[in-house]
Design a protein around this motif. Sequence first.
Motif, PDB file in Angstrom:
ATOM      1  N   SER A 165      44.691  68.888  64.944  1.00 19.69           N
ATOM      2  CA  SER A 165      43.260  68.800  64.639  1.00 19.69           C
ATOM      3  C   SER A 165      42.997  67.850  63.477  1.00 19.69           C
ATOM      4  O   SER A 165      42.025  67.099  63.481  1.00 19.69           O
ATOM      5  CB  SER A 165      42.696  70.187  64.335  1.00 19.69           C
ATOM      6  N   ALA A 210      40.946  64.269  63.445  1.00 20.68           N
ATOM      7  CA  ALA A 210      39.897  64.032  62.451  1.00 20.68           C
ATOM      8  C   ALA A 210      40.122  62.721  61.710  1.00 20.68           C
ATOM      9  O   ALA A 210      39.163  61.998  61.408  1.00 20.68           O
ATOM     10  CB  ALA A 210      39.836  65.199  61.467  1.00 20.68           C
ATOM     11  N   LEU A 249      34.257  68.348  59.229  1.00 25.16           N
ATOM     12  CA  LEU A 249      35.471  68.848  59.877  1.00 25.16           C
ATOM     13  C   LEU A 249      36.420  69.477  58.861  1.00 25.16           C
ATOM     14  O   LEU A 249      37.085  70.471  59.157  1.00 25.16           O
ATOM     15  CB  LEU A 249      36.174  67.713  60.613  1.00 25.16           C
ATOM     16  N   ILE A 267      35.851  73.211  57.941  1.00 31.19           N
ATOM     17  CA  ILE A 267      36.188  74.245  58.928  1.00 31.19           C
ATOM     18  C   ILE A 267      37.579  74.782  58.623  1.00 31.19           C
ATOM     19  O   ILE A 267      38.544  74.019  58.515  1.00 31.19           O
ATOM     20  CB  ILE A 267      36.119  73.680  60.358  1.00 31.19           C
ATOM     21  N   ARG A 295      37.800  73.757  64.651  1.00 28.21           N
ATOM     22  CA  ARG A 295      37.860  72.319  64.377  1.00 28.21           C
ATOM     23  C   ARG A 295      38.097  71.540  65.674  1.00 28.21           C
ATOM     24  O   ARG A 295      37.476  70.498  65.912  1.00 28.21           O
ATOM     25  CB  ARG A 295      38.970  72.031  63.373  1.00 28.21           C
ATOM     26  N   GLU A 337      35.658  68.740  67.457  1.00 24.49           N
ATOM     27  CA  GLU A 337      36.167  67.405  67.749  1.00 24.49           C
ATOM     28  C   GLU A 337      36.019  67.064  69.224  1.00 24.49           C
ATOM     29  O   GLU A 337      35.677  65.927  69.580  1.00 24.49           O
ATOM     30  CB  GLU A 337      37.633  67.313  67.324  1.00 24.49           C
TER      31      GLU A 337
END
Length: 452
Positions: free
Chosen positions: A303, A307, A320, A323, A329, A333
């Motif tokens: 994740s 990001a 993001l 989170i 997350r 996304e």
Amino acid sequence: MADEEDELLENEEIEHPDEYNDEEGDDVDDDDDDEIGILERLRLQFRGRIDQDKDIKRPEKITYDPALPTTHAYLGTDLEDYSGRTVLDDECSISLPLVQLPGVVLVPGETIPLHFFNPRIISMMKHILQNNRTFGMLYDSQERPSSRREISVPDLGTTAEIFSAKEEDDGGIETMRMKAMGRQRFKVMETRRQADGILIGQVMILPERCLPDVLCTARRRSLGRRRMVPHHISPSAKDGGMQWLKERRKRHLSEADLTWWPPWVYEMYDEDALMVKIKNELRGWYENSLQLKQMPATPSDFSFWVASNMPLDDAGRIGLLKIDSAVQRLRRELELLQKCTVLCCRECSTQIANKSDVFCMSLDGPMAAYVNPGGYVHETLTVYRAQNLNLIGRPSKENSWFPGYAWTILQCRRCTSHMGWKFTATEKNFKPEKFWGLTRSALKTGLQTDEE
């Protein structure tokens, strides 16, 4: 169109590369016929037109070594490496020196090169290297308040651990070059300014909340073997794991029949299923320029990797980072990836590229952080095609972030904002022959609304 381009070139007062030889300015030898031909082509391309390559096809094969940009060779090869890793306990409170960089939002797992000239910061980094090599990185919005009383410190940041550094004296000017990696998110509890101007913060390390399996309360342990996906089916297969996802739906989500909710509801919170969906969505962005096996395997690390490689603005990336759960997350996304269609100029909203133009020139992914000789860090997204851009200045190989490529400054054709750089190969065997590096701070994504 030709008259319009000539007029724009005259208005920009572009310096034509009349003498573009090697880095030292020496005459090129007669034996270097291949390099002369490539540089001559660069000169003609630069003189003849504004950068407007709309019909370029995606490179079928990339012959360039994607490991070269990850070394950040422009910082020098004499940096001293440091081994080991510092892991701070979740929810612990610790005092850290804080650094704010304009337009940089550091994400855990992201490598950031740094070049400092400020004596106070260099002194601080020396002290950090003697301890746990860890400092805090904060976002700097670049918006300066009208008075000192209005200065505020962001409440969210990321720890950065130095793994390579070099201090040097350049003509009486002390500088320091280093490479660091984002490690853990933290929340700023309070800050204080030392007498030497260094910002010290009392921070709390934010934990990653691991949610239990979505159907753990609805299944019987005696049926554990029947829920296993066959070993020959892999979530990282060439099909993006779609066969694996189908088997998982049949075997793992059959317990949903015993609950009030249908299987697709639970699949929305299944971290493995979310990872497969995101990887398949990324295939439309990067296609064959990035192998799935190069992505992190754990949901949390994956994740953060997504990001750090999405062309989001600062607010989107900070959102993001706020989170605490990898599942939530990943869900956010996936939503952003499905809605994002175009990349536009942040200032005037002129379309610069499509999401299908993004590809990877580095093992770090399509976006990575690089630092220029002045110490300014640019998070740069690589695309193989761009539009509505002007070329400014002449091509240069000096301090190139991609060894073997010459760079030229890019400006938005409409508002003249700095958008990044065009990179052109100086060797014939390099594929792609050219690509564009767009700085994240100058981009914003075009998101489709539900109505559209």
